[in-house]
Design a protein around this motif. Structure first.
Motif, PDB file in Angstrom:
ATOM      1  N   TYR A  17       0.845  -1.181   0.000  1.00  0.00           N
ATOM      2  CA  TYR A  17       0.000   0.000   0.000  1.00  0.00           C
ATOM      3  C   TYR A  17       0.884   1.235   0.000  1.00  0.00           C
ATOM      4  CZ  TYR A  17      -4.062  -2.830   1.444  1.00  0.00           C
ATOM      5  OH  TYR A  17      -5.071  -3.740   1.506  1.00  0.00           O
ATOM      6  N   VAL A  18       0.386   2.314  -0.581  1.00  0.00           N
ATOM      7  CA  VAL A  18       1.029   3.622  -0.459  1.00  0.00           C
ATOM      8  C   VAL A  18       0.012   4.547   0.206  1.00  0.00           C
ATOM      9  CG1 VAL A  18       2.060   5.574  -1.658  1.00  0.00           C
ATOM     10  CG2 VAL A  18       2.457   3.252  -2.490  1.00  0.00           C
ATOM     11  N   LYS A  19       0.403   5.086   1.356  1.00  0.00           N
ATOM     12  CA  LYS A  19      -0.511   5.948   2.110  1.00  0.00           C
ATOM     13  C   LYS A  19      -0.293   7.390   1.682  1.00  0.00           C
ATOM     14  CE  LYS A  19      -2.156   6.957   6.779  1.00  0.00           C
ATOM     15  NZ  LYS A  19      -1.935   6.725   8.230  1.00  0.00           N
ATOM     16  N   LEU A  20      -1.261   7.943   0.941  1.00  0.00           N
ATOM     17  CA  LEU A  20      -1.237   9.343   0.541  1.00  0.00           C
ATOM     18  C   LEU A  20      -2.453  10.007   1.180  1.00  0.00           C
ATOM     19  CD1 LEU A  20      -0.136   8.653  -3.142  1.00  0.00           C
ATOM     20  CD2 LEU A  20       1.288   9.545  -1.286  1.00  0.00           C
ATOM     21  N   ARG A  42      -5.253   8.989   0.643  1.00  0.00           N
ATOM     22  CA  ARG A  42      -5.947   7.731   0.928  1.00  0.00           C
ATOM     23  C   ARG A  42      -5.014   6.601   0.522  1.00  0.00           C
ATOM     24  NH1 ARG A  42      -8.285   5.478  -3.775  1.00  0.00           N
ATOM     25  NH2 ARG A  42      -8.362   6.902  -5.568  1.00  0.00           N
ATOM     26  N   LEU A  43      -5.428   5.378   0.801  1.00  0.00           N
ATOM     27  CA  LEU A  43      -4.580   4.239   0.466  1.00  0.00           C
ATOM     28  C   LEU A  43      -4.676   3.898  -1.018  1.00  0.00           C
ATOM     29  CD1 LEU A  43      -5.029   1.720   3.439  1.00  0.00           C
ATOM     30  CD2 LEU A  43      -3.020   3.090   2.897  1.00  0.00           C
ATOM     31  N   PHE A  44      -3.523   3.682  -1.616  1.00  0.00           N
ATOM     32  CA  PHE A  44      -3.425   3.177  -2.972  1.00  0.00           C
ATOM     33  C   PHE A  44      -2.671   1.852  -2.944  1.00  0.00           C
ATOM     34  CE2 PHE A  44      -4.186   7.609  -3.881  1.00  0.00           C
ATOM     35  CZ  PHE A  44      -4.866   7.623  -5.077  1.00  0.00           C
ATOM     36  N   TYR A  45      -2.974   1.001  -3.917  1.00  0.00           N
ATOM     37  CA  TYR A  45      -2.098  -0.133  -4.184  1.00  0.00           C
ATOM     38  C   TYR A  45      -0.935   0.353  -5.043  1.00  0.00           C
ATOM     39  CZ  TYR A  45      -5.658  -3.631  -2.821  1.00  0.00           C
ATOM     40  OH  TYR A  45      -6.550  -4.403  -2.145  1.00  0.00           O
ATOM     41  N   VAL A  46       0.202  -0.332  -4.948  1.00  0.00           N
ATOM     42  CA  VAL A  46       1.291  -0.122  -5.890  1.00  0.00           C
ATOM     43  C   VAL A  46       1.739  -1.488  -6.387  1.00  0.00           C
ATOM     44  CG1 VAL A  46       3.084  -0.067  -4.082  1.00  0.00           C
ATOM     45  CG2 VAL A  46       3.538   0.942  -6.323  1.00  0.00           C
ATOM     46  N   SER A  47       1.876  -1.621  -7.701  1.00  0.00           N
ATOM     47  CA  SER A  47       2.297  -2.888  -8.302  1.00  0.00           C
ATOM     48  C   SER A  47       3.815  -2.919  -8.421  1.00  0.00           C
ATOM     49  CB  SER A  47       1.654  -3.067  -9.680  1.00  0.00           C
ATOM     50  OG  SER A  47       2.024  -2.003 -10.538  1.00  0.00           O
ATOM     51  N   GLU A  55       3.920  11.797   0.895  1.00  0.00           N
ATOM     52  CA  GLU A  55       2.930  12.841   0.655  1.00  0.00           C
ATOM     53  C   GLU A  55       3.526  14.061  -0.034  1.00  0.00           C
ATOM     54  OE1 GLU A  55       3.484  11.294   3.443  1.00  0.00           O
ATOM     55  OE2 GLU A  55       1.622  10.380   4.162  1.00  0.00           O
ATOM     56  N   THR A  56       4.791  14.354   0.254  1.00  0.00           N
ATOM     57  CA  THR A  56       5.443  15.503  -0.383  1.00  0.00           C
ATOM     58  C   THR A  56       6.217  15.105  -1.638  1.00  0.00           C
ATOM     59  OG1 THR A  56       7.401  15.226   1.030  1.00  0.00           O
ATOM     60  CG2 THR A  56       5.663  16.692   1.828  1.00  0.00           C
ATOM     61  N   ARG A  57       6.178  13.834  -1.985  1.00  0.00           N
ATOM     62  CA  ARG A  57       6.880  13.338  -3.178  1.00  0.00           C
ATOM     63  C   ARG A  57       5.933  13.066  -4.340  1.00  0.00           C
ATOM     64  NH1 ARG A  57      12.264  14.311  -2.011  1.00  0.00           N
ATOM     65  NH2 ARG A  57      12.612  13.817   0.189  1.00  0.00           N
ATOM     66  N   ILE A  58       4.702  12.699  -4.023  1.00  0.00           N
ATOM     67  CA  ILE A  58       3.709  12.388  -5.054  1.00  0.00           C
ATOM     68  C   ILE A  58       2.514  13.313  -4.855  1.00  0.00           C
ATOM     69  CG2 ILE A  58       2.181  10.624  -6.019  1.00  0.00           C
ATOM     70  CD1 ILE A  58       4.123   8.504  -5.067  1.00  0.00           C
ATOM     71  N   PHE A  59       2.352  14.256  -5.768  1.00  0.00           N
ATOM     72  CA  PHE A  59       1.264  15.216  -5.675  1.00  0.00           C
ATOM     73  C   PHE A  59       0.130  14.813  -6.633  1.00  0.00           C
ATOM     74  CE2 PHE A  59       5.136  17.578  -4.600  1.00  0.00           C
ATOM     75  CZ  PHE A  59       4.775  18.145  -3.383  1.00  0.00           C
TER      76      PHE A  59
END
Length: 278
Positions: free
Chosen positions: A124-127, A129-134, A158-162
């Protein structure tokens, strides 16, 4: 006499040269007629209602996708010969980024088979909200409400993926390192009793992941009492440092319940036990 023989010989040679051209002309005519007939039959088939798509069989994996939102009914009623399978597959991938591949097959006379291959998340990637990452760094929406505790949660991005968008591939160094850590971790049998629960990927200089010892424990010990092992690491010589981690875990197996901190950023690893002073 000699001239007559030459003239007769030249005439025969000329006749012989004309014969192949006649045969070639005949075969070309037949070939063009066949092409015309095929084109006419194909056009007639396209216009026949007999070849209009009446049913679509869909196969997909529901574990990491939302089956209720999957809709391919817009293909119904189209002629099975007229649709471009590759173009439609690419279009469906844009609509449903949770799928890694979509394959369409014709089943004559009036059916399609659609095979949706789900992306398999590794974390999971917590931004916001939660996303999956493959494993190929593509984010896509988590389709389940309950969190799969077997997968680690990557935080600090959070500050790397906008404005994260589902179906987009993100290649920032911190996310790349997080997936490399997960991949290298799975290679070691010495770490098979541990699971990565969380990865702090805020920066390459302050990168850490947290392990849970899942080996058998006393019955009176509850899950909330389990001690996580923090491992500090950087991107340099990652495989070698994972080998060092596996060696330390094996060497200190009798005290593994007490280990709470291992720092692998330096030449000599730093180890802290739960009963030691900071």
């Amino acid at each position: 006499m000699r001239r007559q023989r030459q003239n007769s010989t030249g005439g025969l040679q000329a006749k012989k040269r004309k014969v192949p051209y006649r045969l070639l002309s005949f075969f070309v005519t037949i070939f063009l007629a066949l092409i015309f007939a095929f084109g006419y039959l194909r056009l007639a088939a396209v216009n026949l209602g007999y070849f209009k798509i009446k049913n679509i069989v869909v196969r997909q994996n529901f574990k990491y996708s939302a089956p209720a939102s999957l809709d391919v009914s817009y293909l119904l009623g189209k002629n099975i010969f007229a649709i471009d399978l590759q173009k439609e597959s690419a279009y469906l991938l844009q609509i449903y980024p949770a799928y890694k591949r979509v394959r369409l097959f014709r089943i004559f006379p009036d059916r399609l088979f659609a095979d949706f291959v789900t992306r398999r998340p590794v974390a999971y990637v917590k931004l916001y909200r939660l996303f999956y990452v493959s494993d190929d760094l593509v984010l896509f929406s988590a389709a389940v409400d309950s969190q799969d505790l077997r997968m680690p949660v990557i935080t600090g991005l959070e500050t790397r993926i906008f404005g994260p968008r589902s179906g987009v591939r993100y290649t920032n160094k911190e996310l790349v390192l997080a997936l490399k850590v997960i991949g290298e971790f799975r290679l070691h049998r010495a770490l098979r009793n541990y699971a990565i629960k969380r990865i702090n990927a805020q920066s390459l200089e302050d990168f850490s992941f947290y392990l849970l010892d899942e080996s058998p424990r006393p019955a009176e010990l509850k899950p909330q009492d389990y001690q996580l092992l923090e491992v500090k690491i950087n991107h340099e010589l990652l495989r070698d440092k994972m080998n060092i981690l596996a060696g330390l875990i094996t060497k200190l197996k009798n005290d593994r319940q007490k280990i709470i901190y291992i720092d692998l950023r330096f030449k000599d690893p730093v180890i802290r036990l739960s009963d030691s002073k900071p």
